[in-house]
Design an enzyme around this catalytic site. Structure first.
Site, PDB file in Angstrom:
ATOM      1  N   HIS A   1       0.826  -1.199   0.000  1.00 31.71           N
ATOM      2  CA  HIS A   1       0.000   0.000   0.000  1.00 31.71           C
ATOM      3  C   HIS A   1       0.861   1.250   0.000  1.00 31.71           C
ATOM      4  O   HIS A   1       2.028   1.238   0.388  1.00 31.71           O
ATOM      5  CB  HIS A   1      -0.937   0.015   1.211  1.00 31.71           C
ATOM      6  CG  HIS A   1      -0.231   0.091   2.537  1.00 31.71           C
ATOM      7  ND1 HIS A   1       0.455  -0.979   3.082  1.00 31.71           N
ATOM      8  CD2 HIS A   1      -0.092   1.117   3.424  1.00 31.71           C
ATOM      9  CE1 HIS A   1       0.979  -0.627   4.243  1.00 31.71           C
ATOM     10  NE2 HIS A   1       0.661   0.643   4.465  1.00 31.71           N
TER      11      HIS A   1
ATOM     12  N   ASP B   1       0.409   4.972   1.800  1.00 28.80           N
ATOM     13  CA  ASP B   1      -0.361   5.406   2.965  1.00 28.80           C
ATOM     14  C   ASP B   1      -1.472   6.388   2.600  1.00 28.80           C
ATOM     15  O   ASP B   1      -1.263   7.352   1.855  1.00 28.80           O
ATOM     16  CB  ASP B   1       0.562   6.060   3.990  1.00 28.80           C
ATOM     17  CG  ASP B   1       1.363   5.052   4.790  1.00 28.80           C
ATOM     18  OD1 ASP B   1       0.927   3.893   4.894  1.00 28.80           O
ATOM     19  OD2 ASP B   1       2.440   5.423   5.305  1.00 28.80           O
TER      20      ASP B   1
ATOM     21  N   HIS C   1       4.718   0.179   0.315  1.00 24.58           N
ATOM     22  CA  HIS C   1       5.482  -0.588   1.304  1.00 24.58           C
ATOM     23  C   HIS C   1       4.632  -1.704   1.880  1.00 24.58           C
ATOM     24  O   HIS C   1       3.407  -1.724   1.738  1.00 24.58           O
ATOM     25  CB  HIS C   1       6.050   0.308   2.410  1.00 24.58           C
ATOM     26  CG  HIS C   1       5.021   1.091   3.163  1.00 24.58           C
ATOM     27  ND1 HIS C   1       4.455   2.246   2.673  1.00 24.58           N
ATOM     28  CD2 HIS C   1       4.458   0.895   4.387  1.00 24.58           C
ATOM     29  CE1 HIS C   1       3.597   2.724   3.549  1.00 24.58           C
ATOM     30  NE2 HIS C   1       3.565   1.919   4.600  1.00 24.58           N
TER      31      HIS C   1
ATOM     32  N   ARG D   1       5.161   6.302  13.947  1.00 28.36           N
ATOM     33  CA  ARG D   1       5.138   6.964  12.642  1.00 28.36           C
ATOM     34  C   ARG D   1       4.596   8.382  12.740  1.00 28.36           C
ATOM     35  O   ARG D   1       3.585   8.625  13.397  1.00 28.36           O
ATOM     36  CB  ARG D   1       4.253   6.174  11.675  1.00 28.36           C
ATOM     37  CG  ARG D   1       4.321   6.668  10.230  1.00 28.36           C
ATOM     38  CD  ARG D   1       3.356   5.891   9.351  1.00 28.36           C
ATOM     39  NE  ARG D   1       2.002   6.448   9.389  1.00 28.36           N
ATOM     40  CZ  ARG D   1       0.929   5.826   8.879  1.00 28.36           C
ATOM     41  NH1 ARG D   1       1.044   4.636   8.325  1.00 28.36           N
ATOM     42  NH2 ARG D   1      -0.265   6.400   8.941  1.00 28.36           N
TER      43      ARG D   1
END
Length: 305
Positions: free
Chosen positions: A94, A96, A253, A268
């Site tokens: 995907h 993000d 990723h 994150r």
């Protein structure tokens, strides 16, 4: 500080040495890191043991404008989102947050707790995938749009056959889809800083505009296979003190879930980006949902350097 960029792969990946992120990053260093990010798509820093949550946020602000932690998952933090294996493992390809119109520029991920084995992350270059398309496929995808939504099939993408999600996983998934978003993006977008063409795909795609479910699935698998070709990827073996920064506009990723039931957590912070534009200058369209509380729309920032 003596910043050095060490290339790790032909199409993607570099390690940046000689930088202490915990000591703060000035404008010149931030500009050099951003330049390395644009060239290599994902960059890694080893040995950042003095970097804490506040330092990670300060580093993010040196590179851009932090978003809220997530458009829909709001119970787990304001600016910083814990990537916590108890709730979700993100083990599918995907980019993000593509279900909103303002696709983030980049993300900064810091290792907090790691399993004794496994738990690697793999990134793929969507720029290399576009560059390698034969002319007939380029003509197709440059005229193709896709519907992205946050109501994707967790069971198909994440769970082992027959697995029963835990209470924590169910609560996370319910929160993830509590507010519905749907956006139409071009399959080929023009990168706002490099001007290069990149593929905008990943697991948030529901279907392609104008195509049925079967045709959409077949074409999606064809294009995704080109993105995730091994030569277009890099796989990172995390160590405590590691920080990864990736250009969310030019990568996908996948967090490899090969660590059994061991605990894994990384923190994150995401940087605000722009609204994608296709090769003809047309902008992505929000169909359902308003992401203005999640992120500003931020174009390329002229960093010093």
């Amino acid at each position: 500080m003596s910043l050095r960029v060490v290339k790790l792969g032909a199409h993607i990946g570099a390690r940046i040495d000689g930088v202490d992120l915990g000591a703060g990053v000035g404008p010149d260093t931030a500009a050099r890191i951003n330049a390395a990010l644009l060239e290599h798509k994902v960059v890694f820093f080893r040995g950042q043991h003095d970097l804490d949550d506040d330092g990670q946020l300060a580093f993010a602000r040196a590179l851009g404008t932090p978003t809220a932690a997530h458009p829909t998952v709001t119970s787990r933090g304001d600016r910083l989102l814990p990537i916590d294996s108890r709730f979700d493992k993100a083990n599918s390809w995907h980019t993000d947050v593509t279900f909103v119109d303002r696709v983030p520029k980049a993300s900064i991920l810091r290792a907090v707790t790691l399993p004794p084995y496994g738990g690697t992350t793999t990134w793929a270059s969507t720029e290399a995938a576009y560059d390698q398309l034969p002319p007939p496929l380029r003509a197709l995808v440059e005229n193709l749009w896709a519907v992205h939504t946050n109501q994707y099939d967790y069971a198909t993408l994440h769970d082992e056959p027959g697995a029963t999600p835990t209470a924590e996983q169910r609560a996370y998934r319910d929160e993830f889809v509590a507010d519905y978003y749907e956006t139409e993006h071009p399959v080929v977008r023009v990168h706002p800083e490099t001007g290069r063409r990149v593929l905008l795909l990943g697991h948030f795609i529901k279907r392609f505009v104008g195509l049925g479910a079967t045709e959409s699935a077949t074409l999606f698998n064809l294009l995704q296979a080109r993105v995730t070709k091994l030569e277009n990827t890099i796989r990172w073996n995390w160590e405590l003190g590691d920080v990864a920064v990736w250009d969310n506009r030019a990568t996908q990723h996948y967090a490899v879930a090969d660590y059994d039931d061991q605990y894994r957590r990384l923190n994150r912070i995401t940087l605000a980006g722009d609204i994608p534009v296709d090769v003809f200058g047309r902008r992505s369209r929000a169909v359902v949902g308003d992401a203005s509380a999640y992120s500003d729309v931020v174009g390329p920032v002229a960093l010093a350097g």
